[in-house]
Design a protein around this motif. Structure first.
Motif, PDB file in Angstrom:
ATOM      1  N   SER A  28      -3.991  15.858   4.686  1.00  0.00           N
ATOM      2  CA  SER A  28      -3.539  16.437   3.112  1.00  0.00           C
ATOM      3  C   SER A  28      -2.625  17.522   2.909  1.00  0.00           C
ATOM      4  CB  SER A  28      -4.892  17.067   2.601  1.00  0.00           C
ATOM      5  OG  SER A  28      -6.067  16.037   2.828  1.00  0.00           O
ATOM      6  N   ARG A  45       0.947  -1.160  -0.188  1.00  0.00           N
ATOM      7  CA  ARG A  45      -0.169  -0.082   0.034  1.00  0.00           C
ATOM      8  C   ARG A  45       1.009   1.302   0.097  1.00  0.00           C
ATOM      9  NH1 ARG A  45      -5.476  -0.823   3.583  1.00  0.00           N
ATOM     10  NH2 ARG A  45      -6.157  -2.866   2.464  1.00  0.00           N
ATOM     11  N   LEU A  46       2.136   1.134   0.270  1.00  0.00           N
ATOM     12  CA  LEU A  46       3.004   2.265   0.432  1.00  0.00           C
ATOM     13  C   LEU A  46       3.041   2.988  -0.933  1.00  0.00           C
ATOM     14  CD1 LEU A  46       4.750   4.024   2.169  1.00  0.00           C
ATOM     15  CD2 LEU A  46       6.679   2.424   1.417  1.00  0.00           C
ATOM     16  N   ARG A  63       4.420  14.227   1.440  1.00  0.00           N
ATOM     17  CA  ARG A  63       3.204  14.097   1.167  1.00  0.00           C
ATOM     18  C   ARG A  63       2.553  15.588   1.193  1.00  0.00           C
ATOM     19  NH1 ARG A  63      -0.140   9.903   1.357  1.00  0.00           N
ATOM     20  NH2 ARG A  63      -1.623  11.002   2.730  1.00  0.00           N
ATOM     21  N   ASP A 101      -0.570  10.092   7.201  1.00  0.00           N
ATOM     22  CA  ASP A 101      -1.684   9.529   6.289  1.00  0.00           C
ATOM     23  C   ASP A 101      -2.972  10.039   6.675  1.00  0.00           C
ATOM     24  OD1 ASP A 101       0.313   8.005   4.753  1.00  0.00           O
ATOM     25  OD2 ASP A 101      -0.179   6.166   6.288  1.00  0.00           O
ATOM     26  N   TYR A 137       8.888  11.593   5.139  1.00  0.00           N
ATOM     27  CA  TYR A 137       7.474  10.937   4.555  1.00  0.00           C
ATOM     28  C   TYR A 137       6.494  12.093   4.495  1.00  0.00           C
ATOM     29  CZ  TYR A 137       3.478   7.872   4.416  1.00  0.00           C
ATOM     30  OH  TYR A 137       2.224   7.265   3.893  1.00  0.00           O
ATOM     31  N   ARG A 156       3.964   8.482  10.860  1.00  0.00           N
ATOM     32  CA  ARG A 156       3.136   8.087   9.607  1.00  0.00           C
ATOM     33  C   ARG A 156       1.789   8.010   9.568  1.00  0.00           C
ATOM     34  NH1 ARG A 156       0.117   3.694   8.472  1.00  0.00           N
ATOM     35  NH2 ARG A 156       1.432   2.531   9.939  1.00  0.00           N
ATOM     36  N   THR A 192       3.348  12.214  -5.138  1.00  0.00           N
ATOM     37  CA  THR A 192       3.977  12.965  -4.009  1.00  0.00           C
ATOM     38  C   THR A 192       5.479  12.973  -4.430  1.00  0.00           C
ATOM     39  OG1 THR A 192       4.632  11.265  -2.423  1.00  0.00           O
ATOM     40  CG2 THR A 192       2.291  12.219  -2.444  1.00  0.00           C
ATOM     41  N   GLU A 199       0.801   3.383  -3.474  1.00  0.00           N
ATOM     42  CA  GLU A 199      -0.250   3.994  -3.740  1.00  0.00           C
ATOM     43  C   GLU A 199      -0.179   5.411  -2.682  1.00  0.00           C
ATOM     44  OE1 GLU A 199      -5.405   3.761  -3.389  1.00  0.00           O
ATOM     45  OE2 GLU A 199      -3.704   1.914  -3.135  1.00  0.00           O
ATOM     46  N   ARG A 200       0.048   5.365  -1.818  1.00  0.00           N
ATOM     47  CA  ARG A 200       0.095   6.376  -0.851  1.00  0.00           C
ATOM     48  C   ARG A 200       1.210   7.536  -1.034  1.00  0.00           C
ATOM     49  NH1 ARG A 200       0.308   2.710   3.682  1.00  0.00           N
ATOM     50  NH2 ARG A 200       2.335   3.454   4.279  1.00  0.00           N
TER      51      ARG A 200
END
Length: 489
Positions: A265, A70-71, A311, A262, A307, A258, A78, A73-74
């Motif tokens: 925004s 899933r990383l 984002r 997540d 991280y 993290r 970005t 996609e996140r």
């Protein structure tokens, strides 16, 4: 060379009377390719399996950045996408009694780049000297209606005394409208009478039951987003939404960061209300907090901050209360247990986490009848150096919690006059940034983490000299929202 795998107890009380978090065993596996692809995923899964085989029965290895598949996609789209595979290499180990023995065993394996033990985290409240110790909650019953304490919140005032929040409230978005914040620390009381309008509760981890952590988180939330009403206090950004992630419950600090990232925004804000013992005294916990540093020193926390920044999330980090010059050559020495690729984050450059790091400055002399030196001078406990971006008040902060200003039997009615440390300084910056971002969103659009940090360094009421603490011991300026909003894009 100092080692980070010194044994630290998590059972005792910290200097603030708050129960320390547990020490954390972190494993960094050998690097894969920079981008996430099937080869990188397979390599990471093999390394995870190999580390799991080396652990004692009952222990567990957990990915700090969540499920590997899933990383990607996140991170897609970005700034962190190009280095995404690096995040596949960070793991925490749980269920181990002898951390040092397990860490040594892991370091001997070819698949492991590093295995180190992080000392327990603490809230960065000022050391227990003079008025920095919070008074015991008043035993007197709270009145039927809480008085309005806003006049005691001098940090809301116009520059150079405060950040000019009251002016910002008159501007579109200036109350932090639409901005979301996650506070990463230990516990909170979101049922407080002045924290009901824009509070989203705890979204990760398990809050500590320790009243010290709970008071601390409550005080932080009040500074940032206390309700705008006729009683109690008012937050700098009272229309900003604030939620929380606890480092307790097995998450640990990097995983908590993290999780917070997540949930947000681009243009939203994470606050890191933690510090740890650093290398000055071989990572030992001390009642005076000497040598404590910002948590970005540790590779996994630094990676988690990067991280979040990748984002587009702004990270505000307490600079720590260790009284340390973060430009000292001591911090260029790589701890023996860290990855060979590690570089001193306090030097910035390629190792720069991207966070806004906060120092603690003095409030105006005479506030609440006390004097801590010239306004905006470095308080003796505050870390300093070129890495510190900006300062907030480190003494005399009036906010929710603790009960020394208004106490009684009900914690939901408690207020304090003496919240302190880089603990109290950092929420002032978060509230300021939320107000600025709200105004920006109502105008040309939200600013990036780099833009916000640059504007904070370029504007504000300058740091002043104090005896034995000259302004060359940098903690930066106190923000000025009017000047901040006037800075060119």
């Amino acid at each position: 060379m100092a080692s980070t795998h010194r044994r630290h107890s998590s059972d005792g009380l910290a200097q603030t009377g708050v129960t320390r978090s547990a020490a954390e065993l972190i494993v960094v596996t050998e690097r894969t390719e920079s981008t996430i692809d099937e080869i990188a995923l397979d390599t990471s899964r093999f390394a995870q399996s190999r580390v799991a085989d080396l652990l004692p029965e009952g222990a567990a290895i957990v990915r700090i950045f969540g499920p590997a598949n899933r990383l990607y996609e996140r991170l897609t789209g970005t700034a962190g996408e190009q280095d995404g595979a690096d995040y596949l290499n960070y793991f925490s180990v749980h269920g181990v009694a002898d951390l040092e023995a397990v860490a040594a065993r892991l370091r001997a394996d070819d698949s492991v780049a590093a295995a180190y033990i992080k000392p327990p985290a603490e809230p960065p409240i000022a050391p227990p000297v003079d008025v920095s110790v919070h008074a015991a909650p008043s035993l007197a019953d709270a009145p039927p209606v809480t008085p309005n304490f806003e006049v005691r919140q001098g940090y809301l005032d116009a520059a150079p005394q405060g950040v000019d929040a009251r002016w910002a409230w008159t501007r579109p978005g200036g109350r932090g409208t639409g901005i979301r914040i996650v506070d990463v620390e230990g516990a909170w009381r979101f049922t407080h009478e002045d924290l009901l309008d824009n509070q989203g509760g705890v979204i990760g981890g398990t809050p500590s039951t320790d009243i010290g952590w709970r008071d601390h988180g409550t005080a932080v939330a009040g500074e940032i987003s206390g309700d705008m009403n006729a009683f109690g206090i008012t937050g700098i950004a009272p229309e900003a939404s604030i939620r929380a992630v606890s480092i307790f419950g097995g998450a640990g600090s990097a995983s908590a960061i993290r999780t917070a990232a997540d949930a947000l925004s681009a243009g939203d804000i994470i606050l890191l209300e933690l510090h740890r013992p650093g290398p000055r005294f071989d990572y030992a916990g001390r009642p005076d907090q000497r040598g404590y540093v910002a948590i970005e020193w540790w590779p996994d926390d630094n990676a988690a901050i990067r991280y979040a920044i990748g984002r587009g999330v702004i990270v505000v980090e307490a600079g720590g209360n260790g009284g340390e010059n973060l430009d000292d050559a001591l911090y260029d020495i790589r701890p023996a247990d860290f990855p060979v690729s590690w570089r001193n984050p306090f030097r910035g450059a390629a190792a720069d986490s991207g966070a806004i790091v906060v120092g603690a400055g003095a409030p105006p002399p005479g506030l609440h009848g006390r004097d801590h030196g010239p306004a905006r001078s470095r308080l003796a406990f505050s870390n300093y150096g070129s890495r510190i971006d900006v300062q907030g008040w480190g003494r005399e902060v009036t906010t929710t919690g603790y009960g020394d200003l208004q106490g009684g039997a009900d914690e939901d009615l408690w207020y304090t006059d003496v919240f302190s440390g880089t603990s109290s300084a950092s929420p002032i910056i978060v509230g300021t940034v939320a107000s600025y971002q709200g105004m920006s969103a109502a105008g040309t659009g939200r600013k990036t983490p780099a833009q916000v940090r640059a504007r904070l360094r370029e504007t504000g009421s300058p740091q002043t000299d104090a005896p034995l603490r000259p302004a060359t011991q940098r903690i930066g300026a106190l923000p000025d929202l009017r000047a901040l909003s006037d800075a060119p894009d």
